[in-house]
Scaffold this active site. Structure first.
Site, PDB file in Angstrom:
ATOM      1  N   LYS A  13       0.826  -1.219   0.000  1.00 30.32           N
ATOM      2  CA  LYS A  13       0.000   0.000   0.000  1.00 30.32           C
ATOM      3  C   LYS A  13       0.859   1.268   0.000  1.00 30.32           C
ATOM      4  O   LYS A  13       2.065   1.214   0.262  1.00 30.32           O
ATOM      5  CB  LYS A  13      -0.935  -0.035   1.219  1.00 30.32           C
ATOM      6  CG  LYS A  13      -2.005  -1.132   1.124  1.00 30.32           C
ATOM      7  CD  LYS A  13      -2.969  -1.071   2.309  1.00 30.32           C
ATOM      8  CE  LYS A  13      -4.058  -2.123   2.183  1.00 30.32           C
ATOM      9  NZ  LYS A  13      -5.004  -2.067   3.329  1.00 30.32           N
ATOM     10  N   TYR A  53     -12.207  -1.474  -3.718  1.00 28.63           N
ATOM     11  CA  TYR A  53     -12.725  -1.677  -2.360  1.00 28.63           C
ATOM     12  C   TYR A  53     -14.248  -1.480  -2.293  1.00 28.63           C
ATOM     13  O   TYR A  53     -14.784  -1.114  -1.249  1.00 28.63           O
ATOM     14  CB  TYR A  53     -12.027  -0.750  -1.377  1.00 28.63           C
ATOM     15  CG  TYR A  53     -10.678  -1.258  -0.888  1.00 28.63           C
ATOM     16  CD1 TYR A  53     -10.575  -2.447  -0.177  1.00 28.63           C
ATOM     17  CD2 TYR A  53      -9.508  -0.543  -1.106  1.00 28.63           C
ATOM     18  CE1 TYR A  53      -9.358  -2.916   0.293  1.00 28.63           C
ATOM     19  CE2 TYR A  53      -8.274  -1.003  -0.642  1.00 28.63           C
ATOM     20  CZ  TYR A  53      -8.215  -2.193   0.063  1.00 28.63           C
ATOM     21  OH  TYR A  53      -7.007  -2.650   0.532  1.00 28.63           O
ATOM     22  N   ASN A 116      -1.915   0.243   6.794  1.00 23.30           N
ATOM     23  CA  ASN A 116      -1.456  -1.051   7.296  1.00 23.30           C
ATOM     24  C   ASN A 116      -0.617  -1.842   6.288  1.00 23.30           C
ATOM     25  O   ASN A 116      -0.588  -3.068   6.315  1.00 23.30           O
ATOM     26  CB  ASN A 116      -2.639  -1.872   7.827  1.00 23.30           C
ATOM     27  CG  ASN A 116      -3.678  -2.163   6.765  1.00 23.30           C
ATOM     28  OD1 ASN A 116      -3.528  -1.759   5.624  1.00 23.30           O
ATOM     29  ND2 ASN A 116      -4.722  -2.876   7.151  1.00 23.30           N
ATOM     30  N   HIS A 119      -2.230  -5.200   1.368  1.00 19.41           N
ATOM     31  CA  HIS A 119      -3.527  -5.830   1.128  1.00 19.41           C
ATOM     32  C   HIS A 119      -3.303  -7.274   0.720  1.00 19.41           C
ATOM     33  O   HIS A 119      -2.327  -7.586   0.055  1.00 19.41           O
ATOM     34  CB  HIS A 119      -4.266  -5.115  -0.012  1.00 19.41           C
ATOM     35  CG  HIS A 119      -5.397  -5.927  -0.582  1.00 19.41           C
ATOM     36  ND1 HIS A 119      -6.640  -5.959   0.000  1.00 19.41           N
ATOM     37  CD2 HIS A 119      -5.454  -6.784  -1.637  1.00 19.41           C
ATOM     38  CE1 HIS A 119      -7.425  -6.785  -0.700  1.00 19.41           C
ATOM     39  NE2 HIS A 119      -6.720  -7.299  -1.695  1.00 19.41           N
ATOM     40  N   GLU A 130      -9.548  -9.913  -8.152  1.00 23.94           N
ATOM     41  CA  GLU A 130      -8.538  -8.881  -7.895  1.00 23.94           C
ATOM     42  C   GLU A 130      -7.328  -9.040  -8.809  1.00 23.94           C
ATOM     43  O   GLU A 130      -6.727  -8.043  -9.227  1.00 23.94           O
ATOM     44  CB  GLU A 130      -8.143  -8.929  -6.418  1.00 23.94           C
ATOM     45  CG  GLU A 130      -9.305  -8.515  -5.510  1.00 23.94           C
ATOM     46  CD  GLU A 130      -8.962  -8.588  -4.035  1.00 23.94           C
ATOM     47  OE1 GLU A 130      -7.836  -9.013  -3.686  1.00 23.94           O
ATOM     48  OE2 GLU A 130      -9.828  -8.200  -3.234  1.00 23.94           O
TER      49      GLU A 130
HETATM   50  P1  ATP Z   1      -7.235  -5.594   3.001  1.00 25.33           P
HETATM   51  O1  ATP Z   1      -8.589  -5.834   2.353  1.00 25.33           O
HETATM   52  O2  ATP Z   1      -6.648  -4.250   2.611  1.00 25.33           O
HETATM   53  O3  ATP Z   1      -6.305  -6.740   2.802  1.00 25.33           O
HETATM   54  P2  ATP Z   1      -8.282  -6.476   5.516  1.00 25.33           P
HETATM   55  O4  ATP Z   1      -8.938  -7.534   4.707  1.00 25.33           O
HETATM   56  O5  ATP Z   1      -7.385  -6.903   6.629  1.00 25.33           O
HETATM   57  O6  ATP Z   1      -7.444  -5.494   4.583  1.00 25.33           O
HETATM   58  P3  ATP Z   1     -10.756  -5.008   5.493  1.00 25.33           P
HETATM   59  O7  ATP Z   1     -11.790  -5.150   6.550  1.00 25.33           O
HETATM   60  O8  ATP Z   1     -10.984  -5.645   4.157  1.00 25.33           O
HETATM   61  O9  ATP Z   1      -9.364  -5.481   6.130  1.00 25.33           O
HETATM   62  O10 ATP Z   1     -10.505  -3.444   5.309  1.00 25.33           O
HETATM   63  C1  ATP Z   1      -9.869  -2.938   4.131  1.00 25.33           C
HETATM   64  C2  ATP Z   1      -8.918  -1.849   4.548  1.00 25.33           C
HETATM   65  O11 ATP Z   1      -9.655  -0.728   5.023  1.00 25.33           O
HETATM   66  C3  ATP Z   1      -7.983  -2.199   5.705  1.00 25.33           C
HETATM   67  O12 ATP Z   1      -6.851  -2.945   5.321  1.00 25.33           O
HETATM   68  C4  ATP Z   1      -7.606  -0.829   6.206  1.00 25.33           C
HETATM   69  O13 ATP Z   1      -6.644  -0.197   5.350  1.00 25.33           O
HETATM   70  C5  ATP Z   1      -8.929  -0.095   6.081  1.00 25.33           C
HETATM   71  N1  ATP Z   1      -9.737  -0.211   7.307  1.00 25.33           N
HETATM   72  C6  ATP Z   1     -10.456  -1.279   7.711  1.00 25.33           C
HETATM   73  N2  ATP Z   1     -11.082  -1.041   8.878  1.00 25.33           N
HETATM   74  C7  ATP Z   1     -10.758   0.222   9.206  1.00 25.33           C
HETATM   75  C8  ATP Z   1     -11.083   1.082  10.291  1.00 25.33           C
HETATM   76  N3  ATP Z   1     -11.897   0.679  11.287  1.00 25.33           N
HETATM   77  N4  ATP Z   1     -10.558   2.326  10.306  1.00 25.33           N
HETATM   78  C9  ATP Z   1      -9.759   2.759   9.307  1.00 25.33           C
HETATM   79  N5  ATP Z   1      -9.410   2.009   8.246  1.00 25.33           N
HETATM   80  C10 ATP Z   1      -9.895   0.758   8.195  1.00 25.33           C
HETATM   81 MG    MG Z   2     -10.093  -7.112   2.974  1.00 23.61          MG
END
Ligand code: ATP
Ligand code: MG
Length: 143
Positions: A13, A53, A116, A119, A130
């Site tokens: 990211k 997303y 974080n 992805h 994807e």
């Molecule tokens: P990714 O899909 O990016 O691999 P993930 O599957 O661990 O991450 P998701 O729930 O799909 O988590 O959320 C997508 C992304 O949105 C997260 O990786 C993070 O960057 C952001 N995100 C998720 N929850 C929050 C939150 N509560 N506050 C801020 N950002 C968030």
């Molecule tokens: Mg996710």
């Protein structure tokens, strides 16, 4: 390609790519048994980030997530190993680095729950969608 190998999608990211952590993250994943089959560097547009997303479009963090994902270039990668989807989720750790297991990519490199570092696809079905999003023309050697 080993017949038990499968593919998944990772994105380094913008937080991690922009702060020079891509090389260490790729080395970490190669050390965990993944091979980089394809990679690119791309600065997502807002429509692209919103589409990628889209599953989260009703969530309160959606606009902020799109701001973040369009804040600079990122590095999508097609990764391959046995059991790629669950193994990559295991290797990256929990969404919030404060909850990520020691030694995972997010524990090592993430700044916050939003910023974080990486992805990873969350199911084989989403991995296919994807991968097509970024690497539609790539020879998959599968089937
Ligand atoms: P990714 O899909 O990016 O691999 P993930 O599957 O661990 O991450 P998701 O729930 O799909 O988590 O959320 C997508 C992304 O949105 C997260 O990786 C993070 O960057 C952001 N995100 C998720 N929850 C929050 C939150 N509560 N506050 C801020 N950002 C968030
Ligand atoms: Mg996710």
């Amino acid at each position: 390609m080993n017949k038990n190998e499968t593919d998944t999608l990772a994105i380094v990211k913008p937080d991690a790519f922009g702060s020079g952590k891509a090389g260490r993250i790729i080395a970490h994943l190669e050390g965990a048994g993944f091979r980089v089959v394809a990679a690119t560097v791309k600065h997502l547009t807002r429509p692209e980030a919103q589409a990628f997303y889209a599953v989260h479009r009703e969530r309160p963090f959606f606009d902020s997530l799109v701001d973040f994902m369009t804040s600079g270039p990122c590095m999508p990668m097609l990764l391959r190993r046995e059991n790629a989807v669950p193994e990559l989720r295991r290797a990256i750790g929990a969404t919030d680095p404060a909850e990520a297991e020691d030694g995972t990519v997010r524990a090592l490199y993430a700044e916050s729950k939003e910023r974080n570092a990486i992805h990873a696809s969350d199911s084989p079905e989403n991995a296919e969608i994807e991968i097509s999003f970024f690497f539609a023309g790539t020879d998959r050697l599968s089937g």
